[in-house]
Scaffold this motif. Structure first.
Motif, PDB file in Angstrom:
ATOM      1  N   TRP A 123      40.010  43.144  41.682  1.00  0.00           N
ATOM      2  CA  TRP A 123      40.930  42.110  41.189  1.00  0.00           C
ATOM      3  C   TRP A 123      40.378  40.716  41.462  1.00  0.00           C
ATOM      4  CZ3 TRP A 123      43.992  38.549  44.040  1.00  0.00           C
ATOM      5  CH2 TRP A 123      44.959  37.863  43.294  1.00  0.00           C
ATOM      6  N   LEU A 124      39.830  40.501  42.628  1.00  0.00           N
ATOM      7  CA  LEU A 124      39.318  39.187  42.995  1.00  0.00           C
ATOM      8  C   LEU A 124      38.148  38.761  42.119  1.00  0.00           C
ATOM      9  CD1 LEU A 124      39.422  39.454  46.887  1.00  0.00           C
ATOM     10  CD2 LEU A 124      40.655  37.766  45.513  1.00  0.00           C
ATOM     11  N   ALA A 125      37.306  39.715  41.765  1.00  0.00           N
ATOM     12  CA  ALA A 125      36.093  39.380  41.014  1.00  0.00           C
ATOM     13  C   ALA A 125      36.297  39.446  39.504  1.00  0.00           C
ATOM     14  CB  ALA A 125      34.964  40.327  41.419  1.00  0.00           C
ATOM     15  N   ARG A 126      37.544  39.500  39.069  1.00  0.00           N
ATOM     16  CA  ARG A 126      37.806  39.600  37.624  1.00  0.00           C
ATOM     17  C   ARG A 126      37.208  38.392  36.891  1.00  0.00           C
ATOM     18  NH1 ARG A 126      41.885  37.779  40.542  1.00  0.00           N
ATOM     19  NH2 ARG A 126      43.368  36.231  39.792  1.00  0.00           N
ATOM     20  N   GLN A 127      36.709  38.623  35.721  1.00  0.00           N
ATOM     21  CA  GLN A 127      36.052  37.565  34.939  1.00  0.00           C
ATOM     22  C   GLN A 127      36.935  37.246  33.744  1.00  0.00           C
ATOM     23  OE1 GLN A 127      33.554  35.757  35.632  1.00  0.00           O
ATOM     24  NE2 GLN A 127      33.333  34.672  33.716  1.00  0.00           N
ATOM     25  N   TYR A 162      41.765  32.921  37.180  1.00  0.00           N
ATOM     26  CA  TYR A 162      40.997  32.687  38.395  1.00  0.00           C
ATOM     27  C   TYR A 162      41.907  32.807  39.618  1.00  0.00           C
ATOM     28  CZ  TYR A 162      37.262  30.640  35.536  1.00  0.00           C
ATOM     29  OH  TYR A 162      36.263  30.430  34.627  1.00  0.00           O
ATOM     30  N   LEU A 163      41.291  32.976  40.793  1.00  0.00           N
ATOM     31  CA  LEU A 163      42.034  32.858  42.040  1.00  0.00           C
ATOM     32  C   LEU A 163      42.211  31.368  42.328  1.00  0.00           C
ATOM     33  CD1 LEU A 163      43.173  34.465  44.521  1.00  0.00           C
ATOM     34  CD2 LEU A 163      41.007  33.958  45.655  1.00  0.00           C
ATOM     35  N   SER A 164      43.404  30.981  42.742  1.00  0.00           N
ATOM     36  CA  SER A 164      43.670  29.559  42.953  1.00  0.00           C
ATOM     37  C   SER A 164      42.906  29.031  44.160  1.00  0.00           C
ATOM     38  CB  SER A 164      45.171  29.318  43.149  1.00  0.00           C
ATOM     39  OG  SER A 164      45.592  29.798  44.420  1.00  0.00           O
ATOM     40  N   GLU A 165      42.636  27.721  44.114  1.00  0.00           N
ATOM     41  CA  GLU A 165      41.958  27.054  45.225  1.00  0.00           C
ATOM     42  C   GLU A 165      42.796  27.167  46.503  1.00  0.00           C
ATOM     43  OE1 GLU A 165      38.934  24.166  46.721  1.00  0.00           O
ATOM     44  OE2 GLU A 165      39.028  25.423  44.937  1.00  0.00           O
ATOM     45  N   GLU A 202      34.521  44.949  52.139  1.00  0.00           N
ATOM     46  CA  GLU A 202      35.203  44.040  53.066  1.00  0.00           C
ATOM     47  C   GLU A 202      34.669  42.619  52.969  1.00  0.00           C
ATOM     48  OE1 GLU A 202      32.449  46.307  56.059  1.00  0.00           O
ATOM     49  OE2 GLU A 202      33.318  46.644  54.078  1.00  0.00           O
ATOM     50  N   ASP A 203      33.555  42.421  52.234  1.00  0.00           N
ATOM     51  CA  ASP A 203      33.107  41.075  51.919  1.00  0.00           C
ATOM     52  C   ASP A 203      33.953  40.551  50.756  1.00  0.00           C
ATOM     53  OD1 ASP A 203      31.023  40.963  53.828  1.00  0.00           O
ATOM     54  OD2 ASP A 203      29.713  42.120  52.506  1.00  0.00           O
ATOM     55  N   PHE A 204      34.135  39.259  50.728  1.00  0.00           N
ATOM     56  CA  PHE A 204      35.054  38.622  49.777  1.00  0.00           C
ATOM     57  C   PHE A 204      34.248  38.048  48.621  1.00  0.00           C
ATOM     58  CE2 PHE A 204      37.458  34.956  48.280  1.00  0.00           C
ATOM     59  CZ  PHE A 204      38.779  35.379  48.274  1.00  0.00           C
ATOM     60  N   VAL A 205      34.460  38.590  47.428  1.00  0.00           N
ATOM     61  CA  VAL A 205      33.795  38.085  46.231  1.00  0.00           C
ATOM     62  C   VAL A 205      34.883  37.742  45.224  1.00  0.00           C
ATOM     63  CG1 VAL A 205      32.200  38.594  44.345  1.00  0.00           C
ATOM     64  CG2 VAL A 205      31.747  39.496  46.636  1.00  0.00           C
ATOM     65  N   ALA A 206      34.961  36.473  44.816  1.00  0.00           N
ATOM     66  CA  ALA A 206      36.056  36.065  43.945  1.00  0.00           C
ATOM     67  C   ALA A 206      35.622  34.975  42.987  1.00  0.00           C
ATOM     68  CB  ALA A 206      37.241  35.571  44.790  1.00  0.00           C
ATOM     69  N   ASN A 207      36.343  34.889  41.873  1.00  0.00           N
ATOM     70  CA  ASN A 207      36.150  33.837  40.879  1.00  0.00           C
ATOM     71  C   ASN A 207      37.200  32.768  41.159  1.00  0.00           C
ATOM     72  OD1 ASN A 207      34.679  32.868  38.737  1.00  0.00           O
ATOM     73  ND2 ASN A 207      35.902  33.900  37.164  1.00  0.00           N
ATOM     74  N   GLY A 258      37.946  26.170  39.555  1.00  0.00           N
ATOM     75  CA  GLY A 258      37.284  24.920  39.885  1.00  0.00           C
ATOM     76  C   GLY A 258      35.974  25.087  40.625  1.00  0.00           C
ATOM     77  N   ARG A 259      35.656  26.312  41.054  1.00  0.00           N
ATOM     78  CA  ARG A 259      34.417  26.563  41.800  1.00  0.00           C
ATOM     79  C   ARG A 259      33.544  27.622  41.146  1.00  0.00           C
ATOM     80  NH1 ARG A 259      34.333  25.122  47.501  1.00  0.00           N
ATOM     81  NH2 ARG A 259      36.195  23.959  48.052  1.00  0.00           N
ATOM     82  N   GLY A 260      34.180  28.594  40.506  1.00  0.00           N
ATOM     83  CA  GLY A 260      33.427  29.713  39.959  1.00  0.00           C
ATOM     84  C   GLY A 260      33.244  30.806  40.994  1.00  0.00           C
ATOM     85  N   PRO A 261      32.237  31.653  40.827  1.00  0.00           N
ATOM     86  CA  PRO A 261      32.040  32.798  41.724  1.00  0.00           C
ATOM     87  C   PRO A 261      31.655  32.361  43.142  1.00  0.00           C
ATOM     88  CG  PRO A 261      30.851  33.108  39.660  1.00  0.00           C
ATOM     89  CD  PRO A 261      31.287  31.681  39.695  1.00  0.00           C
TER      90      PRO A 261
END
Length: 413
Positions: free
Chosen positions: A298-302, A307-310, A373-378, A381-384
């Motif tokens: 879910w976090l890495a959805r393109q 996007y995930l909010s700032e 367990e590492d955090f990867v998100a889009n 305002g920042r991107g990946p």
């Protein structure tokens, strides 16, 4: 909170090993067992009183990586105050410190302490050390899962990934007496299934979720069965219990990969406690794995509009910084588009033209390289963005991105 640079390190000591607390108000047999672990000479701390224990767990001290609690049928009176302190700390909202209970003979497992794992005192020191490291990582994973679920709420995909949760599954592999004993002892909603061959064991595990496996075979055969299961990545962390007639056989089973080995004639109360402890650990791992798997996807959805909010991102970083600081660990934050741009500094126009494409590509790379367990998100305002818990992970991800840049020719301005 201070702004994070592309690579950020929290203040840290050696993150591989912290202190290991051994609850030992009086000298006991576990001291003799741990004596060969000279590598831990300064990190293995004998705890003599509840006051000493609280000093290690509270304040600004870096938290220990594990608490070892030797448990016998008759424990000294000093244990009462110490176990109360352990229970009080573990009920609190702070950072988790794994509790490993080491039982001897038919000592009943102190289930009210909710140990992270239970082993018999036949565990060899060279197996105990990586086991402690494994518990440390499982605690990190569980904490990451709790943070994500608290911040991002119950995602719709959780229900399907969790599977049926009304009952717990125990698979008894073999043809000894423990199947009947387990059925008679467990007055809980536990589905107990018997498998009489390796093929049946693998079929049952593939068909339904089991929280633990009890190997009910002679030592030589049980070792082969444990090694076969551990060779399958799906069952690498699955709690596996076994039974040995003596300490030598127990050493073989532990070395093969058994989580817990009961030795000799073990009473019903002790057997029940070890099984329940394994089932609890397996259920917790199952929930943690489900939350991390679903939330990572879910976090890495393109999606340009999703996007995930700032704000959520900063809230997450603040919680993570607090927990890693207590553990004396390091976190690394990589802005993946900035990383690509740094690698392609000679061709900024090509980078700008293909930025959306590179964003999706680098997310896919990060998902493949990073642990869940590492955090990867889009991030809006920042991107990946990738937030990693190890320097090795940061280097591996950076190297894979560099290979992508070189392979596509993007960096050849």
């Amino acid at each position: 909170m201070a702004e994070y640079s592309p690579t950020l390190e929290t203040e840290t000591q050696d993150s591989s090993w912290g202190k290991i607390l051994l609850i030992a108000p009086v000298h006991n047999h576990v001291f003799d067992m741990l004596e060969p672990l000279t590598v831990l000479s300064e990190r293995l701390v004998a705890i003599r009183s509840a006051k000493q224990l609280l000093e290690e767990l509270e304040g600004t001290n870096v938290l220990p990586i594990c608490i070892l609690l030797p448990w016998q049928e008759d424990n000294p009176p000093e244990f009462i105050e110490l176990t109360k302190a352990i229970k009080h700390f573990r009920k609190g909202p702070g950072v988790e410190v794994p509790l490993l209970v080491i039982t001897n003979q038919s000592a009943p497992v102190p289930l009210d302490l909710k140990p992270s794992a239970t082993v018999s005192d036949a565990i060899p020191p060279d197996v105990l050390l990586p086991r402690i490291a494994g518990l440390k990582r499982l605690a990190n994973r569980a904490e990451e899962a709790r943070m994500r679920r608290g911040l991002f709420g119950p995602l719709p995909q959780y229900k399907a990934e969790f599977g049926p949760l009304k009952s717990t599954g125990l698979l008894v592999a073999g043809f000894g007496k423990h199947f009947g004993r387990a059925q008679a002892l467990l007055d809980l909603p536990v589905d107990i299934v018997g498998a009489f061959s390796s093929e049946m064991t693998e079929d049952y595990l593939a068909a339904r979720r089991s929280e633990a496996v009890l190997i009910d075979m002679p030592t030589w055969q049980a070792c082969e069965e444990v090694e076969r299961l551990r060779a399958d990545p799906r069952y690498f962390n699955l709690p596996i219990l076994a039974h040995a007639t003596d300490a030598e056989s127990a050493h073989l089973l532990y070395s093969a990969g058994a989580t817990d080995v009961l030795v000799g004639e073990v009473g019903d109360k002790a057997l029940k406690g070890h099984i329940i402890s394994a089932l609890r650990a397996g259920r917790r791992q199952r929930l943690t794995d489900a939350i991390l798997t679903v939330s990572s996807q879910w976090l890495a959805r393109q999606d340009d509009n999703d996007y995930l909010s700032e704000k959520n991102y900063h809230n997450y970083l603040q919680l993570l910084e607090e927990s890693t600081k207590r553990r004396g660990e390091t976190i690394y934050v990589l802005n993946l588009l900035e990383l690509i741009e740094r690698f392609t500094g000679s061709n900024p126009q090509a980078f700008a033209q293909h930025q959306i494409y590179w964003s999706g590509t680098v997310l896919s790379i990060a998902m493949a390289v990073c642990r869940d367990e590492d955090f990867v998100a889009n991030i809006k305002g920042r991107g990946p963005i990738a937030v990693l818990r190890s320097k090795k992970g940061m280097e591996q991800l950076s190297n894979r991105v560099l290979v992508m840049v070189r392979t596509t020719g993007l960096g050849n301005g």
